[in-house]
Design a protein around this motif. Structure first.
Motif, PDB file in Angstrom:
ATOM      1  N   ILE A  56       9.377  32.569  24.906  1.00 37.45           N
ATOM      2  CA  ILE A  56       9.551  33.475  23.767  1.00 37.45           C
ATOM      3  C   ILE A  56      10.807  33.103  22.988  1.00 37.45           C
ATOM      4  CG2 ILE A  56      10.117  35.855  23.105  1.00 37.45           C
ATOM      5  CD1 ILE A  56       8.335  36.780  25.441  1.00 37.45           C
ATOM      6  N   GLN A  57      11.888  32.859  23.699  1.00 33.49           N
ATOM      7  CA  GLN A  57      13.161  32.570  23.037  1.00 33.49           C
ATOM      8  C   GLN A  57      13.111  31.238  22.276  1.00 33.49           C
ATOM      9  OE1 GLN A  57      16.805  33.801  25.448  1.00 33.49           O
ATOM     10  NE2 GLN A  57      15.227  33.815  27.043  1.00 33.49           N
ATOM     11  N   ILE A  58      12.475  30.227  22.860  1.00 35.35           N
ATOM     12  CA  ILE A  58      12.366  28.941  22.176  1.00 35.35           C
ATOM     13  C   ILE A  58      11.456  29.059  20.962  1.00 35.35           C
ATOM     14  CG2 ILE A  58      11.543  26.558  22.398  1.00 35.35           C
ATOM     15  CD1 ILE A  58      12.493  26.610  25.295  1.00 35.35           C
ATOM     16  N   ALA A  59      10.353  29.784  21.109  1.00 34.52           N
ATOM     17  CA  ALA A  59       9.433  29.974  19.977  1.00 34.52           C
ATOM     18  C   ALA A  59      10.128  30.671  18.816  1.00 34.52           C
ATOM     19  CB  ALA A  59       8.205  30.767  20.420  1.00 34.52           C
ATOM     20  N   LYS A  60      10.946  31.680  19.117  1.00 34.39           N
ATOM     21  CA  LYS A  60      11.670  32.376  18.050  1.00 34.39           C
ATOM     22  C   LYS A  60      12.718  31.467  17.414  1.00 34.39           C
ATOM     23  CE  LYS A  60      11.042  35.713  16.707  1.00 34.39           C
ATOM     24  NZ  LYS A  60      10.056  36.096  15.659  1.00 34.39           N
ATOM     25  N   TYR A  61      13.360  30.635  18.225  1.00 34.66           N
ATOM     26  CA  TYR A  61      14.319  29.652  17.688  1.00 34.66           C
ATOM     27  C   TYR A  61      13.628  28.713  16.710  1.00 34.66           C
ATOM     28  CZ  TYR A  61      17.003  25.291  17.664  1.00 34.66           C
ATOM     29  OH  TYR A  61      17.654  24.142  17.286  1.00 34.66           O
ATOM     30  N   LEU A  62      12.373  28.359  16.992  1.00 33.21           N
ATOM     31  CA  LEU A  62      11.616  27.465  16.114  1.00 33.21           C
ATOM     32  C   LEU A  62      11.039  28.194  14.903  1.00 33.21           C
ATOM     33  CD1 LEU A  62       9.759  25.390  18.875  1.00 33.21           C
ATOM     34  CD2 LEU A  62      11.690  24.645  17.465  1.00 33.21           C
ATOM     35  N   GLY A  63      11.182  29.520  14.870  1.00 31.90           N
ATOM     36  CA  GLY A  63      10.763  30.281  13.695  1.00 31.90           C
ATOM     37  C   GLY A  63       9.387  30.906  13.768  1.00 31.90           C
TER      38      GLY A  63
END
Length: 341
Positions: free
Chosen positions: A161-168
């Motif tokens: 979830i955190q990486i996906a949000k970092y990628l936008g």
């Protein structure tokens, strides 16, 4: 050294035994392990669930990722020194991190992020690399695209979830209602209570699905994927294309193809692609994740920390599916922890 060892596949639980400290190769470092994490792949390996892809000589030390301190460096090691605090995921043919020491190639480790402890660092390598390779390398998520992540409160989900949000990305995820606050705090936009709601009935036109469940849940992913979308699974079955890319013998590739006929049919019907991910260790990508952790873009999520001597209890808890974040095995006692780097 002490290590958690199985003597045969499908052994109920490993036993703590005294075994020799491993020898290192010229490109290796020897790490005194402070903490290691438990992952579903450990249980699959113990039970023989990966024998079509990997088989191990017995007895075998369990465990795939770790954090610790380098005590010896090989003659060709140039990137690390004795005393460095590091974390890593060993190659699949060199597992054995549920132990006091591990020999690991310098290319599979990175310096431990400075703002987290060893237990937190040990929680990252396998789930972090799996999530990064899924979301960044395979899906190549762009800002504004939509991704569905199964099991948002689990070890993989909390980091993905955190990486996906970092990628936008816009992120939907499944979890129990009790964990809505957690996944929202990690950045999830649309938490779905899997106990009361089938995600396939409330989502549509998603660019990507990250499957961590397999089976019928994986097949349901194709009900929400848009044409040209990508479904990536770490819990489904390898397909013929995966076998070819990894140089698997033809007879195994054919077996994969037969086993995944329905997924191939769903690919054609939805004009989407299916990828089975077998994560690759990468010190370079761990370095990227380390910078994201130090920038507080990613934070570890730990359910509990237990001593190596209670590895059987920890594995049983992991199998229950109730863990929120990662389960950590601790190799050092409290007095040693006070003087760690």
């Amino acid at each position: 050294m002490k290590a958690a060892v199985i003597d045969t596949y499908k052994q109920s639980m490993p036993k703590i035994k005294e075994v020799p400290i491993p020898d290192i190769r010229s490109n290796d470092v020897l790490v005194k392990i402070v903490a290691a994490s438990i992952n579903p792949i450990d249980i699959k390996t113990k039970d023989g669930g990966l024998k079509m892809l990997l088989s191990y000589d017995m007895p075998m030390i369990m465990g795939s990722d770790f954090a610790g301190i380098i005590t010896v460096v090989g003659e060709k090691v140039t990137n690390f020194s004795v005393g460095d605090a590091v974390y890593g995921r060993v190659q699949k043919n060199r597992i054995g991190t549920f132990a006091e020491y591990i020999a690991v190639d310098q290319g599979d480790i990175a310096l431990k992020p400075k703002n987290i402890n060893f237990e937190e660092a040990a929680s990252i390598p396998l789930v972090g690399l799996t999530s990064y390779q899924t979301l960044h390398d395979i899906m190549q998520i762009q800002p504004g695209e939509k991704v569905m992540i199964q099991g948002g409160s689990g070890g993989i989900g909390t980091i993905a979830i955190q990486i996906a949000k970092y990628l936008g990305a816009y992120v939907a995820t499944t979890t129990s209602a009790n964990n809505f606050d957690l996944v929202n705090s990690l950045g999830a936009d649309y938490p779905i209570n899997y106990q009361t709601t089938n995600f396939a009935e409330v989502l549509k036109d998603y660019d990507y699905v990250f499957d961590t469940r397999g089976g019928a849940t994986l097949e349901d992913a194709f009900k929400i994927i848009k044409p040209g979308g990508k479904v990536v699974s770490i819990a489904g079955l390898p397909n013929y294309r995966f076998g070819k890319e990894y140089g698997v013998p033809l007879w195994k590739r054919l077996a994969f193809g037969i086993a995944t006929r329905n997924l191939t049919k769903l690919e054609k019907q939805t004009q989407a692609s299916y990828t089975f991910l077998f994560m690759k260790p990468s010190g370079a990508q761990l370095d990227i994740l380390g910078h994201l952790i130090e920038a507080e873009i990613i934070k570890p999520v730990i359910d509990r920390i237990v001593p190596l001597t209670k590895v059987a209890e920890a594995l049983s808890y992991s199998q229950s599916g109730r863990a929120t974040g990662k389960i950590i095995l601790q190799m050092t006692n409290d007095s040693e922890k006070e003087v760690r780097v």
